[in-house]
Motif scaffolding. Structure first.
Motif, PDB file in Angstrom:
ATOM      1  N   GLU A 161       0.843  -1.205   0.000  1.00  0.00           N
ATOM      2  CA  GLU A 161       0.000   0.000   0.000  1.00  0.00           C
ATOM      3  C   GLU A 161       0.878   1.255   0.000  1.00  0.00           C
ATOM      4  OE1 GLU A 161      -4.168   1.438   0.372  1.00  0.00           O
ATOM      5  OE2 GLU A 161      -3.269  -0.491  -0.101  1.00  0.00           O
ATOM      6  N   ALA A 162       1.987   1.189   0.745  1.00  0.00           N
ATOM      7  CA  ALA A 162       2.921   2.319   0.799  1.00  0.00           C
ATOM      8  C   ALA A 162       3.536   2.571  -0.571  1.00  0.00           C
ATOM      9  CB  ALA A 162       4.019   2.049   1.836  1.00  0.00           C
ATOM     10  N   MET A 163       3.846   1.493  -1.305  1.00  0.00           N
ATOM     11  CA  MET A 163       4.407   1.647  -2.654  1.00  0.00           C
ATOM     12  C   MET A 163       3.406   2.355  -3.567  1.00  0.00           C
ATOM     13  SD  MET A 163       5.931  -2.194  -3.029  1.00  0.00           S
ATOM     14  CE  MET A 163       6.875  -2.916  -1.686  1.00  0.00           C
ATOM     15  N   ALA A 164       2.124   1.955  -3.453  1.00  0.00           N
ATOM     16  CA  ALA A 164       1.090   2.587  -4.271  1.00  0.00           C
ATOM     17  C   ALA A 164       0.936   4.064  -3.906  1.00  0.00           C
ATOM     18  CB  ALA A 164      -0.234   1.854  -4.088  1.00  0.00           C
ATOM     19  N   LEU A 165       1.001   4.362  -2.612  1.00  0.00           N
ATOM     20  CA  LEU A 165       0.869   5.765  -2.171  1.00  0.00           C
ATOM     21  C   LEU A 165       2.047   6.604  -2.663  1.00  0.00           C
ATOM     22  CD1 LEU A 165      -0.469   5.259   1.469  1.00  0.00           C
ATOM     23  CD2 LEU A 165      -1.711   6.247  -0.461  1.00  0.00           C
ATOM     24  N   MET A 166       3.250   6.005  -2.702  1.00  0.00           N
ATOM     25  CA  MET A 166       4.398   6.732  -3.242  1.00  0.00           C
ATOM     26  C   MET A 166       4.165   7.035  -4.714  1.00  0.00           C
ATOM     27  SD  MET A 166       7.258   8.087  -2.291  1.00  0.00           S
ATOM     28  CE  MET A 166       8.031   7.226  -0.921  1.00  0.00           C
ATOM     29  N   GLY A 167       3.552   6.093  -5.415  1.00  0.00           N
ATOM     30  CA  GLY A 167       3.195   6.338  -6.814  1.00  0.00           C
ATOM     31  C   GLY A 167       2.268   7.524  -6.958  1.00  0.00           C
ATOM     32  N   VAL A 168       1.296   7.626  -6.045  1.00  0.00           N
ATOM     33  CA  VAL A 168       0.359   8.761  -6.080  1.00  0.00           C
ATOM     34  C   VAL A 168       1.108  10.079  -5.901  1.00  0.00           C
ATOM     35  CG1 VAL A 168      -1.589   9.860  -4.896  1.00  0.00           C
ATOM     36  CG2 VAL A 168      -1.615   7.396  -5.306  1.00  0.00           C
ATOM     37  N   LEU A 169       2.092  10.093  -4.999  1.00  0.00           N
ATOM     38  CA  LEU A 169       2.869  11.331  -4.774  1.00  0.00           C
ATOM     39  C   LEU A 169       3.575  11.767  -6.051  1.00  0.00           C
ATOM     40  CD1 LEU A 169       4.530  10.813  -1.252  1.00  0.00           C
ATOM     41  CD2 LEU A 169       2.394  11.967  -1.814  1.00  0.00           C
ATOM     42  N   TYR A 170       4.171  10.818  -6.758  1.00  0.00           N
ATOM     43  CA  TYR A 170       4.864  11.158  -8.010  1.00  0.00           C
ATOM     44  C   TYR A 170       3.866  11.484  -9.127  1.00  0.00           C
ATOM     45  CZ  TYR A 170       9.587  10.257  -6.416  1.00  0.00           C
ATOM     46  OH  TYR A 170      10.786  10.346  -5.764  1.00  0.00           O
ATOM     47  N   ASP A 171       2.702  10.867  -9.083  1.00  0.00           N
ATOM     48  CA  ASP A 171       1.668  11.129 -10.082  1.00  0.00           C
ATOM     49  C   ASP A 171       1.162  12.568  -9.956  1.00  0.00           C
ATOM     50  OD1 ASP A 171      -0.201  10.220 -12.146  1.00  0.00           O
ATOM     51  OD2 ASP A 171      -1.728  10.463 -10.622  1.00  0.00           O
ATOM     52  N   GLU A 172       1.068  13.047  -8.708  1.00  0.00           N
ATOM     53  CA  GLU A 172       0.506  14.383  -8.474  1.00  0.00           C
ATOM     54  C   GLU A 172       1.578  15.459  -8.323  1.00  0.00           C
ATOM     55  OE1 GLU A 172      -1.933  13.826  -5.021  1.00  0.00           O
ATOM     56  OE2 GLU A 172      -3.481  12.723  -6.128  1.00  0.00           O
ATOM     57  N   GLY A 173       2.762  15.084  -7.786  1.00  0.00           N
ATOM     58  CA  GLY A 173       3.804  16.053  -7.471  1.00  0.00           C
ATOM     59  C   GLY A 173       3.489  16.738  -6.149  1.00  0.00           C
ATOM     60  N   VAL A 174       4.495  16.877  -5.290  1.00  0.00           N
ATOM     61  CA  VAL A 174       4.315  17.549  -3.990  1.00  0.00           C
ATOM     62  C   VAL A 174       5.453  18.551  -3.837  1.00  0.00           C
ATOM     63  CG1 VAL A 174       4.018  17.262  -1.505  1.00  0.00           C
ATOM     64  CG2 VAL A 174       3.317  15.425  -3.052  1.00  0.00           C
ATOM     65  N   ALA A 175       5.151  19.814  -4.120  1.00  0.00           N
ATOM     66  CA  ALA A 175       6.192  20.853  -4.109  1.00  0.00           C
ATOM     67  C   ALA A 175       6.888  20.934  -2.755  1.00  0.00           C
ATOM     68  CB  ALA A 175       5.579  22.201  -4.477  1.00  0.00           C
ATOM     69  N   GLU A 176       6.109  20.815  -1.693  1.00  0.00           N
ATOM     70  CA  GLU A 176       6.658  20.939  -0.338  1.00  0.00           C
ATOM     71  C   GLU A 176       7.753  19.909  -0.075  1.00  0.00           C
ATOM     72  OE1 GLU A 176       5.049  20.309   4.241  1.00  0.00           O
ATOM     73  OE2 GLU A 176       3.591  20.636   2.644  1.00  0.00           O
ATOM     74  N   LEU A 177       7.634  18.732  -0.687  1.00  0.00           N
ATOM     75  CA  LEU A 177       8.623  17.665  -0.505  1.00  0.00           C
ATOM     76  C   LEU A 177       9.630  17.611  -1.645  1.00  0.00           C
ATOM     77  CD1 LEU A 177       6.159  14.863   0.665  1.00  0.00           C
ATOM     78  CD2 LEU A 177       7.702  16.190   2.112  1.00  0.00           C
ATOM     79  N   LYS A 178       9.529  18.580  -2.565  1.00  0.00           N
ATOM     80  CA  LYS A 178      10.381  18.616  -3.762  1.00  0.00           C
ATOM     81  C   LYS A 178      10.247  17.324  -4.570  1.00  0.00           C
ATOM     82  CE  LYS A 178      13.522  22.181  -2.205  1.00  0.00           C
ATOM     83  NZ  LYS A 178      14.899  22.648  -2.057  1.00  0.00           N
ATOM     84  N   VAL A 179       9.039  16.795  -4.577  1.00  0.00           N
ATOM     85  CA  VAL A 179       8.729  15.637  -5.427  1.00  0.00           C
ATOM     86  C   VAL A 179       8.055  16.181  -6.675  1.00  0.00           C
ATOM     87  CG1 VAL A 179       7.370  13.519  -5.660  1.00  0.00           C
ATOM     88  CG2 VAL A 179       8.458  14.061  -3.471  1.00  0.00           C
ATOM     89  N   ASP A 180       8.791  16.175  -7.786  1.00  0.00           N
ATOM     90  CA  ASP A 180       8.230  16.670  -9.048  1.00  0.00           C
ATOM     91  C   ASP A 180       7.234  15.653  -9.605  1.00  0.00           C
ATOM     92  OD1 ASP A 180       9.849  18.935  -8.962  1.00  0.00           O
ATOM     93  OD2 ASP A 180      11.498  17.908  -9.985  1.00  0.00           O
ATOM     94  N   LYS A 181       6.240  16.164 -10.319  1.00  0.00           N
ATOM     95  CA  LYS A 181       5.325  15.267 -11.042  1.00  0.00           C
ATOM     96  C   LYS A 181       6.156  14.461 -12.029  1.00  0.00           C
ATOM     97  CE  LYS A 181       1.329  17.015 -12.510  1.00  0.00           C
ATOM     98  NZ  LYS A 181       0.019  16.378 -12.233  1.00  0.00           N
ATOM     99  N   ASP A 182       6.101  13.153 -11.913  1.00  0.00           N
ATOM    100  CA  ASP A 182       6.954  12.286 -12.726  1.00  0.00           C
ATOM    101  C   ASP A 182       6.168  10.997 -12.997  1.00  0.00           C
ATOM    102  OD1 ASP A 182       8.819  10.437 -13.694  1.00  0.00           O
ATOM    103  OD2 ASP A 182      10.461  11.233 -12.477  1.00  0.00           O
ATOM    104  N   TYR A 183       5.524  10.940 -14.163  1.00  0.00           N
ATOM    105  CA  TYR A 183       4.655   9.807 -14.466  1.00  0.00           C
ATOM    106  C   TYR A 183       5.425   8.498 -14.578  1.00  0.00           C
ATOM    107  CZ  TYR A 183       0.921  13.179 -15.413  1.00  0.00           C
ATOM    108  OH  TYR A 183      -0.023  14.172 -15.301  1.00  0.00           O
ATOM    109  N   ALA A 184       6.658   8.560 -15.079  1.00  0.00           N
ATOM    110  CA  ALA A 184       7.449   7.328 -15.209  1.00  0.00           C
ATOM    111  C   ALA A 184       7.763   6.749 -13.828  1.00  0.00           C
ATOM    112  CB  ALA A 184       8.735   7.602 -15.980  1.00  0.00           C
ATOM    113  N   ALA A 185       8.143   7.623 -12.890  1.00  0.00           N
ATOM    114  CA  ALA A 185       8.419   7.164 -11.519  1.00  0.00           C
ATOM    115  C   ALA A 185       7.138   6.642 -10.878  1.00  0.00           C
ATOM    116  CB  ALA A 185       9.006   8.308 -10.683  1.00  0.00           C
ATOM    117  N   ALA A 186       6.026   7.362 -11.109  1.00  0.00           N
ATOM    118  CA  ALA A 186       4.739   6.918 -10.561  1.00  0.00           C
ATOM    119  C   ALA A 186       4.401   5.517 -11.076  1.00  0.00           C
ATOM    120  CB  ALA A 186       3.633   7.904 -10.941  1.00  0.00           C
TER     121      ALA A 186
END
Length: 204
Positions: free
Chosen positions: A134-159
């Motif tokens: 479930e955590a792996m899937a949630l990490m995918g969501v973070l990359y799918d959406e991008g989280v500026a505060e965490l410096k996670v850029d939107k990255d569909y390939a990573a998602a």
């Protein structure tokens, strides 16, 4: 604190190592730039490389009592945060990856706790290290959406990589998202056959 120049150097170095999928390069980056915001991202990528290199056997089971506690806390979580929170923290401290994921969700959303996305990311990374799909899937969501505060850029390939890892571990949310990615051609080549295969598996 790190100077702006240091952050710029870290960003340039991060852009080089993040695409290489090389654990040694990531570890070297962590040693050099441990006091920058990008260190957290490097830890996440290391977790990804570790998770993908491990053959997914059965996860070590927590004690039945702990598992029952987490199940009860999961039910409580939506109704009684004060009761659920100490149970989840206790289980997470004992290495229960599912509890870590639930805590991560609470901190990301600010439900029952003061919202703290950085702490949420720390719990999520630990849960992935513990093998929670479930955590792996949630990490995918973070990359799918991008989280500026965490410096996670939107990255569909990573998602897509995270969704695939979650899906391969049997996670229905990961299968659903991966099917959607194939359907739309986001982060993966567009493929109707694979899209329908993963969506069917998610529903079964």
């Amino acid at each position: 604190g790190t100077t702006a120049g240091g952050e710029d150097l870290a960003k340039a170095a991060w852009e080089r190592v993040r695409t290489g999928q090389n654990p040694e390069a990531l570890r070297a980056f962590l040693e050099q730039f441990s006091n920058t915001e990008y260190a957290k991202l490097a830890k996440v990528e290391l977790a990804l490389s570790r998770a993908s290199s491990v053959t997914r056997g059965p996860m070590p089971k927590s004690s039945p009592k702990k598992s029952a506690q987490v199940t009860n806390a999961k039910k409580l979580k939506n109704e009684d945060y004060e009761t659920a929170l100490p149970v989840l923290r206790d289980a997470a401290a004992s290495g229960n990856a599912e509890a870590m994921t639930l805590l991560a969700e609470m901190y990301f959303k600010g439900t029952g706790v003061i919202q703290d996305r950085k702490l949420g990311m720390e719990w999520l990374t630990q849960a992935i290290d513990g093998g929670d799909s479930e955590a792996m899937a949630l990490m995918g969501v973070l990359y799918d959406e991008g989280v500026a505060e965490l410096k996670v850029d939107k990255d569909y390939a990573a998602a897509a990589r995270w969704f695939k890892m979650a899906a391969d571990a049997g996670n229905a949310m990961g299968m659903n998202f991966l099917g959607a990615m194939y359907n739309q051609g986001l982060g993966v080549p567009q493929d109707d056959t694979l899209a329908s295969q993963w969506l069917r598996r998610a529903a079964s």
